[in-house]
Design a protein around this motif. Structure first.
Motif, short mmCIF file in Angstrom:
data_model
loop_
_atom_site.label_atom_id
_atom_site.label_comp_id
_atom_site.label_asym_id
_atom_site.label_seq_id
_atom_site.Cartn_x
_atom_site.Cartn_y
_atom_site.Cartn_z
N PHE A 1 2.62 -29.24 34.51
CA PHE A 1 3.02 -30.63 34.30
C PHE A 1 3.75 -31.15 35.52
O PHE A 1 4.12 -30.39 36.41
N GLY B 1 9.83 -37.76 32.33
CA GLY B 1 10.55 -36.49 32.29
C GLY B 1 11.35 -36.17 33.54
O GLY B 1 11.57 -35.00 33.84
N GLY C 1 9.84 -41.24 27.55
CA GLY C 1 8.61 -40.65 28.03
C GLY C 1 8.73 -39.14 28.13
O GLY C 1 9.78 -38.58 27.85
N VAL C 2 7.62 -38.50 28.49
CA VAL C 2 7.57 -37.05 28.57
C VAL C 2 6.93 -36.71 29.92
O VAL C 2 6.17 -37.51 30.47
N SER D 1 11.70 -25.92 35.60
CA SER D 1 10.46 -26.46 35.05
C SER D 1 9.44 -25.35 34.79
O SER D 1 8.66 -25.42 33.84
N VAL E 1 18.23 -30.86 30.23
CA VAL E 1 16.91 -30.59 30.80
C VAL E 1 15.82 -30.93 29.78
O VAL E 1 14.82 -31.58 30.11
N ARG F 1 16.10 -33.02 27.25
CA ARG F 1 16.12 -34.45 26.95
C ARG F 1 15.45 -35.24 28.08
O ARG F 1 14.57 -36.07 27.85
N ILE F 2 15.83 -34.95 29.32
CA ILE F 2 15.30 -35.71 30.45
C ILE F 2 13.80 -35.45 30.63
O ILE F 2 13.03 -36.36 30.88
N SER F 3 13.39 -34.20 30.46
CA SER F 3 11.96 -33.89 30.65
C SER F 3 11.11 -34.41 29.49
O SER F 3 9.90 -34.45 29.59
N GLY F 4 11.77 -34.77 28.38
CA GLY F 4 11.01 -35.23 27.21
C GLY F 4 10.49 -34.07 26.37
O GLY F 4 9.79 -34.29 25.39
N PHE F 5 10.84 -32.83 26.74
CA PHE F 5 10.34 -31.67 25.99
C PHE F 5 10.90 -31.62 24.57
O PHE F 5 10.33 -30.98 23.71
#
Lengths: 383, 109
Positions: A250, A271, A292-293, B55, B87, B89-93
């Motif tokens: 990703f 992200g 967003g992701v 990541s 990490v 939250r920001i990455s959207g995971f």
């Protein structure tokens, strides 16, 4: 004497041949490039089959007999390592998207800007050279170390070389690669009256990650031309990247669109750490995160966007986590607070000074500790 | 990076601590998946002791989650420290993998 790169130009418009020969005469005379011409896809395939020394193709889309998109599909059968660049009408998103899905390396838009074309050709050929080296190394089953160093050269080869020059804004960008790991890149490009800015971080390392990086970059540039709103651009490339991604690679990124006339900056985040705003008076704020992701892992993600207007003297700092997660010998991270302190009460004089300040502070903090991730920072300032 | 685990019935709770980055992400995945039994239906990864995840670490978590999802098994993570929580939250995971404040909350789903 080094051999000239051979470039096949495929277009049914008779005007293009003399134009290219004229505009590229220096490169031709200095034996950098040789051009071969074909009128349509069928003729192009014939020339390619007859002449295995052709390195790259530059093809129009709409042509009689066989169009450029069909040609792209046929290319791997003739030469799987040929790199193709597509010439498309400005804003022709559907064709650009199809071309990319069929393996086009990059594209230029009509009317052709020859400076842009030269840059694109250089970048494509540099990439091709790295790719060939990667292939030959793979054949020899060399150590991983070598693969990583090739990957890092591939990574360098996709970075834009010269920021756009304007009296309405300043852009400065830098990427300091870690020795082994990392997949950062940045990009900037003109979109008619606006400028697109990208900072990104791919989740993995090595040659597959470099390829993913390449697809992300080209997909983004393609989407940015076709779709104006940054959040739509991210949805579009997310769906493209996610389609064929069995290893869950990703990329996290910020895509921002700056309007030099109004000073407005609209951004959407996938992200990634949000941008930082340094006001002309030295106040520092973190801009809001959007929804967003990271790109490439889930279909149909909804992205949102935010806007901010830069006043004269304001600077926006886009960065990757290599900045905030840079470690010193005591295993402490540089962190957002230290990044804020770089600028608090010290508004930068220009975008380049802002960029250099970030790297100088990170380097100073990290000292002799090994760099564990790429460090990327892009600064935009409104003078 | 260290692991410990605790199984009760068909629920497996794995504690992972230390750091996960590009240098050990694939070992992390292998060790984690090595703990799974065919009978486990619910797998909870307690990351309370995790100091850092890069990541590359997120990517292997995603691979584990998708593998389990294909087998119709539940996978969640819990007890994130503030920095690891950021990490996610920001990455959207946190929108892709279920995140809970504690093991107990994760067990209740």
């Amino acid at each position: 004497m080094t051999q000239a790169y051979r470039i096949l130009v495929v277009d049914d418009e008779p005007d293009l041949e003399p134009l290219i020969l004229q505009r590229m005469r220096r490169q031709i005379r200095s034996n950098q490039y040789e051009f071969v011409f074909a009128q349509n896809g069928v003729e192009a395939l014939e020339k390619l089959s007859a002449d295995p020394t052709i390195d790259m193709g530059l093809s129009d889309i709409n042509m009689p007999k066989m169009d450029g998109l069909t040609l792209l599909q046929q290319l791997p059968d003739v030469d799987p390592n040929l790199r193709a660049v597509i010439i498309s009408a400005y804003g022709d998103m559907d064709n650009i998207r199809t071309a990319m899905n069929r393996g086009a390396f990059d594209f230029v838009t009509k009317p052709i800007d020859f400076d842009d074309l030269k840059i694109t050709i250089t970048r494509t050929l540099e990439h091709l050279a790295e790719w060939r080296e990667a292939l030959s190394s793979r054949d020899q089953l060399v150590a991983l170390q070598n693969e990583l160093s090739i990957a890092s050269q591939l990574q360098q080869s996709i970075l834009p070389k010269k920021p756009p020059v304007s009296n309405q804004f300043e852009v400065s960008a830098n990427m300091e690669p870690a020795r082994n790991v990392g997949g950062d890149f940045y990009d900037y490009f003109n979109l008619e009256d606006q400028i697109g800015l990208v900072v990104a971080d791919v989740s993995d390392k090595g040659i597959p990650a470099s390829m993913f990086m390449m697809s992300s970059r080209t997909a983004l540039k393609g989407a940015a031309i076709g779709v104006r709103e940054p959040h739509m651009v991210l949805s579009e490339i997310n769906n493209q990247l996610q389609q064929d991604n069995p290893t869950f690679m990703f990329v996290t990124l910020i895509y921002a669109l700056f309007n030099p006339d109004s000073g407005s900056l609209t951004y959407s985040i996938a992200g990634h750490d949000p941008p930082m705003l340094v006001s002309a008076d030295g106040a520092v704020t973190e801009l809001p995160l959007t929804k967003g992701v990271a790109l490439g892992i889930a279909p149909d993600v909804v992205y949102t966007q935010e806007s901010v207007t830069l006043a004269p003297g304001d600077t926006v700092v886009l960065y990757t986590d290599g900045v905030t997660e840079a470690m010193n010998a005591d295993n402490q991270q540089f962190g957002l607070e230290r990044l804020t302190e770089v600028f608090e009460g010290k508004p930068p004089e220009n975008a380049q000074a802002a960029n250099e300040a970030v790297f100088a502070h990170v380097r100073n903090f990290a000292g002799d500790a090994p760099q564990s991730d790429d460090i990327t920072c892009l600064t935009l300032r409104r003078p | 990076m260290e692991f410990s685990h605790d199984r009760s019935g068909d629920t497996l709770v794995v504690n992972a601590s230390g750091r996960v980055d590009g240098s050990n992400a694939s070992d992390f995945l292998e060790s984690l998946q090595g703990l799974f039994d065919p009978g486990d239906q619910q797998i909870i990864l307690d990351l309370g002791g995790l100091e850092y995840i890069s990541s590359a670490g997120l990517r292997v978590l995603l691979m584990a989650a998708q593998n389990l999802d294909k087998q119709n098994k539940s996978f969640s993570i819990c007890s994130l420290t503030e920095s690891v929580g950021d990490v996610f939250r920001i990455s959207g995971f946190d929108q892709i993998i279920s995140v809970f404040p504690s093991v107990e909350a994760a067990k209740q789903g």
